[in-house]
Design an enzyme around this catalytic site. Structure first.
Site, PDB file in Angstrom:
ATOM      1  N   ARG A  52     -30.167 -16.329 -51.329  1.00  0.00           N
ATOM      2  CA  ARG A  52     -31.611 -16.380 -51.129  1.00  0.00           C
ATOM      3  C   ARG A  52     -32.143 -15.271 -50.231  1.00  0.00           C
ATOM      4  NH1 ARG A  52     -29.769 -20.970 -52.371  1.00  0.00           N
ATOM      5  NH2 ARG A  52     -28.107 -20.261 -51.032  1.00  0.00           N
ATOM      6  N   THR A  53     -31.517 -15.071 -49.089  1.00  0.00           N
ATOM      7  CA  THR A  53     -32.099 -14.153 -48.104  1.00  0.00           C
ATOM      8  C   THR A  53     -32.125 -12.738 -48.673  1.00  0.00           C
ATOM      9  OG1 THR A  53     -31.160 -15.557 -46.399  1.00  0.00           O
ATOM     10  CG2 THR A  53     -31.971 -13.413 -45.697  1.00  0.00           C
ATOM     11  N   LYS A  81     -13.220   1.958 -42.859  1.00  0.00           N
ATOM     12  CA  LYS A  81     -12.456   3.097 -42.301  1.00  0.00           C
ATOM     13  C   LYS A  81     -12.596   3.159 -40.784  1.00  0.00           C
ATOM     14  CE  LYS A  81     -14.029   5.657 -46.319  1.00  0.00           C
ATOM     15  NZ  LYS A  81     -15.023   6.685 -46.669  1.00  0.00           N
ATOM     16  N   ARG A 102     -27.788  -8.684 -42.308  1.00  0.00           N
ATOM     17  CA  ARG A 102     -27.077  -9.931 -41.967  1.00  0.00           C
ATOM     18  C   ARG A 102     -25.697  -9.527 -41.460  1.00  0.00           C
ATOM     19  NH1 ARG A 102     -26.641 -15.325 -45.539  1.00  0.00           N
ATOM     20  NH2 ARG A 102     -28.720 -15.501 -44.623  1.00  0.00           N
ATOM     21  N   HIS A 130     -31.693 -17.007 -37.248  1.00  0.00           N
ATOM     22  CA  HIS A 130     -32.043 -16.641 -38.631  1.00  0.00           C
ATOM     23  C   HIS A 130     -33.577 -16.655 -38.692  1.00  0.00           C
ATOM     24  CE1 HIS A 130     -31.828 -16.027 -42.810  1.00  0.00           C
ATOM     25  NE2 HIS A 130     -31.072 -17.034 -43.190  1.00  0.00           N
TER      26      HIS A 130
END
Ligand code: CP
Length: 314
Positions: A52-53, A81, A102, A130
Site C-alpha cells: 500500500r505505502t 556493496k 521506508r 509511520h
C-alpha cells in the site's frame, strides 16, 4: 537544509497543520488528477517490503504528473556493496526532488532528512513511526466521524512494535481522545508511550480481554497485525500471533458510527465475515492513502492549496 520541509515524524505537527493536510486530501479526493508536479521526480526507496505505502505514494506522484524512480528491493542496489545510507541519499538527491523512504532502522528517516538536500518523507522506520499512515488514518477518522475531537479510540493487537499505533497516539494529542489499549502482556503499549500520554494529559485504559462488551464503547476500533518480522524469539510470536481475532458476531453492540480501521496487511486478526459488515472501513482507509499522500508530497514541495486550485483535470 530541507529537514524543515521533510515529513519524518507526526510528533511535531500542530493541530492546524494536521487540519491543513486533511483539507488538501479532501481537495485531492474531489479531483486527484492535477499536473502540479510536471517535470518533478519522486524517488521511492523501499528497504523493507510494502504494498500500500509504496503503490499509493507512486500513484499519488503519477496522478500529480511527476515521474517516479526507485527500488523495492535493496539487494539490487549498491548498499549490498557497502554503500552507506548517507551516500545513497546523497546520490538519489542528485536525481530526485523528493525522497520517500521506508527503512528497517528506527531513526533512519530522521538521519536521511538531516543529510539530504531534498525533502525526505518517512514511509516507516522500523518499529518507530509511520507518519504518512497516520495522516491517512486521521483523514479516515475525520471522514467517518465528522470530527477528530473527543473520540473513544480502541487500539488492538501488537501495541509494542506497531509503529502505526505509536504515530496515531501522538497525533491525537491535539484532539482530546480517550484511548483503550487492548494487548497481551507481551505486546503491551511500551512505557514510553504511556508516559507520553500522561505528559500530554491523554486518558488511557489498558485491557487484556478482547470481547463484544469491551469494544461496545468504541468510535474507532483500530486493529493491528502481530508483526512476525519484529520478533527475535519466534516461539514468542507463535504464542501471541492469534490471540485476538475480530469476528462479525462481536459487533452486535457496536456504536452505529463505529468504524474498524487496520493499516493492513491483515493476517488472521480480522475474520473475513467482518468485511461485509457496515462497520468495516479498512479497504476505504487504504484508498484514502492516495489522497493523504498527494497532500504530503505537495506540502513538502511547498505547494499550496492555491497552486492546487490552478491545476485541475478531474
Ligand atoms: N499499511 C502499510 O504500511 O502497508 P504496506 O506495508 O503494504 O505498505
Amino acid at each position: 537544509m530541507n529537514s524543515k520541509r521533510s515529513f519524518v515524524t507526526i510528533a511535531n505537527l500542530s493541530r492546524e497543520k494536521i487540519m491543513h493536510l486533511i483539507g488538501m486530501a479532501q481537495e485531492f479526493e474531489k479531483c486527484p488528477n492535477r499536473k502540479i508536479l510536471d517535470n518533478r521526480v519522486v524517488a521511492t526507496l523501499f528497504f523493507e517490503p510494502s504494498t500500500r505505502t509504496r503503490l499509493s505514494f507512486e500513484t499519488a506522484a503519477n496522478r500529480l504528473g511527476a515521474r517516479v524512480i526507485g527500488f523495492t528491493d535493496p539487494k539490487v542496489t549498491s548498499s549490498t556493496k557497502g554503500e552507506t545510507l548517507k551516500d545513497t541519499i546523497m546520490m538519489v538527491s542528485n536525481y530526485a526532488d523528493v525522497i520517500v523512504m521506508r527503512h528497517y532502522l528506527e531513526g533512519a528517516a530522521r538521519y536521511a532528512s538531516e543529510v539530504s538536500p531534498v525533502p525526505v518523507v518517512n514511509a516507516g522506520d522500523g518499529a518507530n513511526q509511520h507518519p504518512s499512515q497516520t495522516m491517512l488514518d486521521l483523514y479516515s477518522i475525520y471522514k467517518t466521524q465528522g470530527t477528530l475531537d473527543d473520540l473513544d479510540i480502541f487500539l488492538v493487537g501488537d501495541l509494542k512494535y506497531g509503529r502505526t499505533v505509536h504515530s496515531l497516539l501522538m497525533a491525537m494529542r491535539h484532539f482530546n481522545p480517550t484511548f483503550h489499549f487492548i494487548a497481551p502482556k507481551e505486546l503491551a503499549m511500551p512505557e514510553e508511550y504511556k508516559a507520553y500520554c500522561r505528559e500530554q494529559h491523554i486518558r488511557y485504559v489498558e485491557h487484556e480481554d478482547f470481547n463484544a462488551d469491551i469494544i461496545a464503547g468504541a468510535d474507532i476500533l483500530y486493529m493491528t497485525r502481530v508483526q512476525r518480522e519484529r520478533f527475535t524469539d519466534l516461539m514468542e510470536y507463535e504464542r501471541v500471533k492469534d490471540v485476538y481475532i475480530l469476528r462479525a458476531s462481536m459487533l452486535k453492540q457496536a456504536r452505529p458510527n463505529m468504524k474498524i480501521l487496520h493499516p493492513l496487511p491483515r493476517v488472521n486478526e480480522i475474520a473475513y465475515d467482518v468485511d461485509n459488515d457496515p462497520h468495516a472501513y479498512y479497504f476505504e482507509q487504504a484508498r484514502n492513502g492516495l489522497f493523504a499522500r498527494q497532500a504530503i508530497i505537495c506540502d513538502v514541495l511547498g505547494i499550496t492549496p492555491e497552486d492546487m486550485a490552478l491545476q485541475q483535470i478531474c
